[in-house]
Structures are given as C-alpha cells and as structure tokens.
Write a protein that holds these residues in place. Structure first.
Motif, mmCIF file in Angstrom:
data_model
loop_
_atom_site.group_PDB
_atom_site.id
_atom_site.type_symbol
_atom_site.label_atom_id
_atom_site.label_comp_id
_atom_site.label_asym_id
_atom_site.label_seq_id
_atom_site.Cartn_x
_atom_site.Cartn_y
_atom_site.Cartn_z
ATOM 1 N N ARG A 62 -36.054 10.165 -70.547
ATOM 2 C CA ARG A 62 -35.007 10.328 -71.213
ATOM 3 C C ARG A 62 -34.640 11.808 -71.742
ATOM 4 O O ARG A 62 -33.674 12.476 -72.001
ATOM 5 C CB ARG A 62 -34.596 9.110 -72.108
ATOM 6 N N GLU A 63 -35.497 12.134 -72.561
ATOM 7 C CA GLU A 63 -35.539 13.678 -73.224
ATOM 8 C C GLU A 63 -35.329 14.532 -72.250
ATOM 9 O O GLU A 63 -34.556 15.675 -72.484
ATOM 10 C CB GLU A 63 -36.900 13.532 -74.244
ATOM 11 N N ARG A 64 -36.062 14.502 -71.257
ATOM 12 C CA ARG A 64 -36.305 15.384 -70.213
ATOM 13 C C ARG A 64 -34.919 15.557 -69.449
ATOM 14 O O ARG A 64 -34.249 16.588 -69.310
ATOM 15 C CB ARG A 64 -37.102 15.449 -69.288
ATOM 16 N N GLU A 92 -36.879 18.764 -61.488
ATOM 17 C CA GLU A 92 -37.884 19.144 -62.437
ATOM 18 C C GLU A 92 -37.761 18.251 -63.498
ATOM 19 O O GLU A 92 -38.921 17.756 -64.146
ATOM 20 C CB GLU A 92 -37.730 20.570 -62.981
ATOM 21 N N ALA A 93 -36.516 18.054 -64.178
ATOM 22 C CA ALA A 93 -36.396 16.957 -64.929
ATOM 23 C C ALA A 93 -36.972 15.330 -64.433
ATOM 24 O O ALA A 93 -37.527 14.663 -65.238
ATOM 25 C CB ALA A 93 -34.828 16.527 -65.448
ATOM 26 N N LEU A 94 -36.781 15.177 -63.174
ATOM 27 C CA LEU A 94 -37.228 13.830 -62.755
ATOM 28 C C LEU A 94 -38.761 13.986 -62.255
ATOM 29 O O LEU A 94 -39.557 12.819 -62.290
ATOM 30 C CB LEU A 94 -36.542 13.687 -61.436
ATOM 31 N N LEU A 117 -33.659 2.507 -64.755
ATOM 32 C CA LEU A 117 -33.692 3.708 -65.478
ATOM 33 C C LEU A 117 -33.361 4.834 -64.621
ATOM 34 O O LEU A 117 -32.490 5.616 -65.321
ATOM 35 C CB LEU A 117 -35.393 3.773 -66.109
ATOM 36 N N LEU A 118 -34.175 5.195 -63.598
ATOM 37 C CA LEU A 118 -33.681 6.185 -62.709
ATOM 38 C C LEU A 118 -32.575 6.475 -62.157
ATOM 39 O O LEU A 118 -31.956 7.564 -62.122
ATOM 40 C CB LEU A 118 -34.767 6.530 -61.662
#
Length: 664
Positions: free
Chosen positions: A262-264, A295-297, A411-412
């Motif tokens: 979540r932070e990313r 990159e976030a995932l 979540l995803l």
C-alpha cells in the motif's frame, strides 16, 4: 525431558476461547466457582449443565427455566455454548462456557474449537493437582502461541531453536512437522535484507537479542520459490530466569507485505499525479507511467490498451517490461472486443484476475491457452487486467503480468483499480482537450474563411459607393450612399478585428518589440480620442516610460481601452489613465472610468469574444464584444496580463501589466 509445571492462566484461556468463537464473554467454572473469566463479572452466576457433553443454546429467551436469569437481565446474554473439561472420575468437573449477546446457531466448527480448548486444559494435568493447580506447561504454551496471528521464534542461550509457532511456519512456507532446528535453517535461507543480501545467522534479530538488548523494527524480505516476496517486521527480546541468568531470546515476526504494498502504491499514485499533471499526451506519459506501476507492484510487465471506437478494437498504447523480460511478441497490436484477456475486460467492464496462468480453468480458448503457456515458459505466472473507465464507458484496459503465483486478489485489484481511475480521468481530460482544440481550430478556420470571403465583396461595395458618391448630385441620394459606406466600414472593422484576433490566438502574429515610450503612446491616443463634451479624460503619467514593445500594437491596446471607457460613460463622467513602473521589471497601465460598470455575473466572461455585459446589451450603446478580447490577445502576445480590478467603484478599471524588457 520433563516439562516444567506452571499455574494455569485461567483468564487467558477464557479470553482465548472467546476469541476463537468470536464471542464477547467466556468463563471457566468448577461447581459454582469461577476459575477464569473474560468479559464476564465474577458476581454473576453461570447456569450449570449436567449432560456430560457439549451443550448449546441458540436463544436463551426461548429456553425453559431461563426467564429472569441474571445472564439475560443483567448481561444481555442470548446464546451460549459449553464443553466439559476431560478429567479422571475422581477429579472435580470443569466447564468452558462461551456466551454471546445475540442469538446464534453454534456450528460444528465452534464446538470443535471449544473442545480443543477444553482438551488443552485436561491433557497433562497432574493427578495431584486440585482446582486451579499446576498443569504441564509446554502443551498449553504451544497451543496458546499457535493461536496467535503473529509469528513467534524462541531460542535458548546457545542459539538452539526451541519454538517456531504455526503462524511463523506458514509465513516461511514450512510444515508443522519440520523439527525446530531444520525449520530455522530453512527459514533463514529464505530471508534477505532489503538490498537482497542473504541473512547471516548472527544478523537475525533473535540472535542479536541474546546480547541482552532489545531489537526493534528489523525489516526483511522472505523469498519462497514460486511465491511473491513477503515482507517481515521483527522485534526481539532477551529472556531471563528468576535469578537473572539469560535463558534465551524470543522474537515476534509480523507480515507487513500488505502495508508495504500500500505504501509503494501510494508513492506510485503520487508519481502518477505528477506525471499526468505535466503530460500533454498519452504517448509522452504512458512509458514512465507503466514503469511506475510495474515497479510499485514488483511485477515485470504492464501494458495499456485504448479503445479505437472507429475500428471497434483495442489498440496497444504502450507497454513496459522489466530488464530481462522479453514478451514484446506476446503484446498484440489489435484486440477484438469480447476476446480473451483485455478484450473480455473491455466487453464486461470488470477486472479479470488469473492467479495461475497454467490453471486450465482460466485458459479455455485456444488463444488464451497459447498465450498463458507461452508466458509461463518465460517465467510469468499470474495476470491482473482492469478496465480504465470514464463512468460506465470503458476507455481502455490496463493489463499486468507477474512472475509468481499470486492470491491477494482483493488487495491487488483494489490498488490497480485506483491507478486505473486516475488514468481514466486523464484520458477523459485528454479527449475533452482534443475536442476543444478541434472545435477551436474549426472555429478559427471558419472565421478566417468567412473573413476573407467577406472582404472581397465589401471591397467592391466600398469601391462602387465611392464612385456613386462622385457621380450623384442629389443630396438625398448622397445621404443614402453615406449610410451604406458607414455601415460597410463598420462591418469591415469587425472582420478585421475578427481576423486579427484569430491570428493572435493561433500565434501567427509576431510582435516587433523595440524600446517604446508608453507615455508618448498614451498621450497621442488621448489627443486623437475626441470624447464627447460630457466625458473628461485625465492622465497621470511620468515624463517617460520606456519598455520593449511593438509601438503599433501598444497603440491598439490603449485605443481599445480608451474607446471602451468613453463609450460606457453614456451620461458623462471621468476617464483616468495612469501608468508607472511596478518594480524593476514590470510596467503597469490602468484605464478607469465612472461609467455603467460590469455586472457581477459578467466579470468572468469579460475577455471572451462576442460577450457583452447585460447592462450594455440592454442599452443603445453600440459594440460587438471584440474590443477587450483583442486587447487581451495583444497584451498576452507581449508576454503580459490584463485583468479587471474588482474593487473599483463606480465604473470599471482595467489593469495591464507588461514586462519592461522583451523575453525574446
């Protein structure tokens, strides 16, 4: 080795029983005595059940004999479940009872969990123990630790592992039967520092705690083959005996993967906002945008497809792959509506989640099967595809591929839906802007065409009326010809202003800036103004006011502002022109009048072409709504600004700010 004996923490066991069954209260009783309670006052009696086996009551209000019982009247209890604790025939009977404040049906799973708690209290009890006496510690402690939602690791003073609870084993991908020593070795082999370095034995938090210090917030990455990376946060403390000797250390391990993701993604959304705010088009922003998402995932491939409404297909707008991932040949240029994957998402408007590309349930069509297995051969295992929408309309599709099997669907999907929503808003704005630009270009093209087409006949009319004026001697005929010439001249000025304004807005007019004295320009304009006798014009100007400007265009600006100020003082009044330097780099010119002013509702549209204030439209004051828009275009061509002074009363005050030095 004989296990140590400890006093039973009855209240803790009652709390565990209540939480396992999701109830607010639990008690452990023997006879009429309460051994342990959770959420239950000690003074309240508990109804005894003598059946010798599990007993459930779904609704006490319907149970005979419970009318007026304090459980109902004082505590609001509506349902209960009770299980006896196993005991030898000569031992006192005990009962574990869970109570709920709502009527409920106690299912088999509830009774099984409650029976396990009761068995935990009965197994291993010392025959010599009385009510509340000692029981074998290891079975109880292990059961308690296995019920926790955090991982627990304990080692002795020689670093030998004593315990890895069930949650930690699951987190590390280990089964419950692996001995602690082998389990710890396997777990450590899967741990990595955030920079990818393997963990050495001495670097583990629980080992560092053996030095007699608390270890806090140690971050690590857990890499299990075939599964996505998980992130752990570890705290560790030393454990001391009664005489102060070091017995070992214990650490707790929390799975913070969801929080970290979540932070990313929050950082990703901020980066998206920055990119989209600065972007002029999709081609420019799509590559860095898709890279930020991937990159976030921590997923190696992301592709964006947009709807081509004319062709009725999805077209590839852009795609990004991590270094070493080659799937370019798998990304189609065109995808039909309703086809597998992105085409299906376009047709349904719903996300498509495939946790394992090799699962035949998700690859029923030959095309989907071929794509999935080719992707799997290249190390890609999971896929998530979401629609990019504007309301109910699908504008595009965002597709991702992952190198590990994923199961965090909600979540995803939630994270990627948020990204798709931002992208949908951008595409909507982009379409609106493109449409506005097309409409503006069409309008300018029309005005240019109309202006040029009108100029030719107007020129002929002016020429012939000039000839007629020279030929005709009759005064009445001369007057009619003069009216024609006057109106044709007015129409000619409107066309000239329209064409000039269109050229300014299109950037076709170039300003020939050179040092110019604004004081002289204003003085000449005032001299040529010829206002009515009832309008007085005042100037407050320095002896000279030099700036880089196009003198001809600057005179046009001043003439427009002066003519407007005089025209909108139909009953007479004062017009005041001021000019001065505003700091070292700006020249400010202001034209104020005491005329009819601008109504509040018309102020935002004051510089819009063809717009006239309501008070001007309903009077006999002539005008076409082009003067101020043309003045604004000329000011902006100089790199300046023009605005209405909202505080000026009565009348109107227009303020022009121009750079003192040319920026070219």
């Amino acid at each position: 080795m004989t296990a140590s004996l400890v006093q039973v923490p009855w209240d803790a066991v009652a709390r565990l029983a209540a939480r396992l069954l999701g109830a607010p209260m639990a008690v452990i009783s023997t006879g009429d005595a309460l051994l342990g309670t959770f959420g239950f006052p000690a003074a309240c009696p508990v109804r005894r059940f003598g059946s010798g086996g599990p007993v459930t009551v779904g609704d006490l209000l319907t149970e005979p004999g419970f009318a007026g019982h304090p459980l109902i009247t004082d505590l609001g209890v509506r349902s209960m479940a009770a299980v006896p604790v196993p005991a030898a025939p000569d031992r006192p009977s005990r009962t574990v009872t869970v109570l709920d404040t709502t009527a409920r049906t106690w299912v088999e799973h509830d009774l099984a969990a409650l029976t396990e708690v009761a068995a935990m209290l009965g197994d291993g009890e010392s025959p010599q123990a009385g009510p509340g006496g000692p029981i074998e510690a290891r079975g109880f402690v292990n059961a308690l630790l296995d019920s926790l939602q955090v991982g627990v690791l304990a080692v002795d003073a020689d670093r030998r592992p004593v315990l890895l609870n069930r949650m930690l084993r699951r987190f590390c991908g280990l089964d419950d039967t692996t001995p602690p020593v082998q389990a710890l070795v396997a777990a450590r082999g899967r741990l990595r520092h955030l920079d990818g370095r393997p963990y050495l034995p001495a670097e583990m938090a629980v080992v560092r705690a053996l030095d007699g210090r608390s270890v806090r917030d140690v971050e690590a990455v857990l890499r299990v083959p075939g599964a996505p990376d998980r992130y752990a946060l570890t705290n560790a403390e030393p454990v001391y005996g009664a005489t102060g000797e070091l017995l070992g250390a214990v650490s707790t391990v929390r799975d913070v993967t969801e929080r970290r993701r979540r932070e990313r993604f929050r950082d990703c959304e901020l980066e998206m906002t920055r990119l989209l705010a600065a972007a002029d088009g999709l081609d420019q922003v799509a590559p860095p945008l898709l890279r930020a998402i991937g990159e976030a995932l921590d997923w190696p491939h992301v592709a964006l497809f947009v709807v081509d409404e004319v062709a009725g297909v999805l077209r590839t707008a852009a795609h990004w792959s991590a270094p070493g991932v080659d799937v370019d040949d798998l990304v189609p240029e065109r995808i039909p509506r309703g086809d597998a994957g992105p085409g299906f998402v376009w047709a349904t408007g719903r996300p498509l989640w495939i946790p394992d590309l090799t699962d035949p349930r998700y690859t029923e069509t030959p095309e989907a099967h071929a794509f999935a297995h080719t992707a799997a051969e290249r190390g890609l295992r999971a896929s998530l595809t979401v629609p990019v929408c504007d309301g109910a309309q699908v504008l595009g599709v965002l597709a991702t591929l992952c190198s590990t099997t994923e199961y965090d669907e909600f979540l995803l999907t939630g994270l990627l839906d948020g990204v798709a929503a931002q992208l949908g808003q951008f595409l909507t704005r982009l379409r609106s802007r493109e449409l506005a630009m097309q409409l503006n270009q069409s309008r300018n093209d029309f005005l240019t065409l109309a202006g040029h087409e009108l100029r030719t006949p107007l020129t002929s009319i002016i020429s012939y009326t000039t000839l007629l004026t020279d030929e005709l001697a009759d005064p009445d005929q001369q007057q009619m010809i003069a009216a024609v010439r006057r109106n044709v001249g007015h129409l000619q000025r409107i066309i000239d202003e329209l064409l000039e304004l269109t050229a300014l807005e299109a950037g076709h007019h170039r300003i020939q800036a050179r040092p110019t004295d604004l004081t002289a320009v204003v003085g000449a304009a005032v001299h040529d103004l010829r206002p009515p006798a009832t309008v007085r014009v005042h100037t407050d100007l320095p002896a000279a006011l030099i700036l880089d400007a196009d003198e001809t265009r600057l005179r046009q600006i001043v003439d427009q502002l002066l003519s407007n100020a005089v025209k909108y003082c139909p009953g007479g009044g004062d017009v005041r022109v001021t000019a001065a330097y505003d700091g070292p780099d700006v020249v400010e010119l202001a034209v104020a009048d005491t005329g009819i002013g601008i109504p509040e509702g018309d102020r935002e549209l004051l510089f819009t072409r063809f717009h006239r204030g309501a008070n001007a439209r309903h009077t006999a004051i002539p005008g076409n709504g082009l003067g101020l828009p043309l003045a604004r275009g000329l000011v902006e061509a100089h790199g300046g600004t023009v605005h209405l002074d909202p505080a000026h009363r009565p009348g109107t005050r227009i303020v022009v700010r121009l750079p003192r030095h040319s920026r070219e």
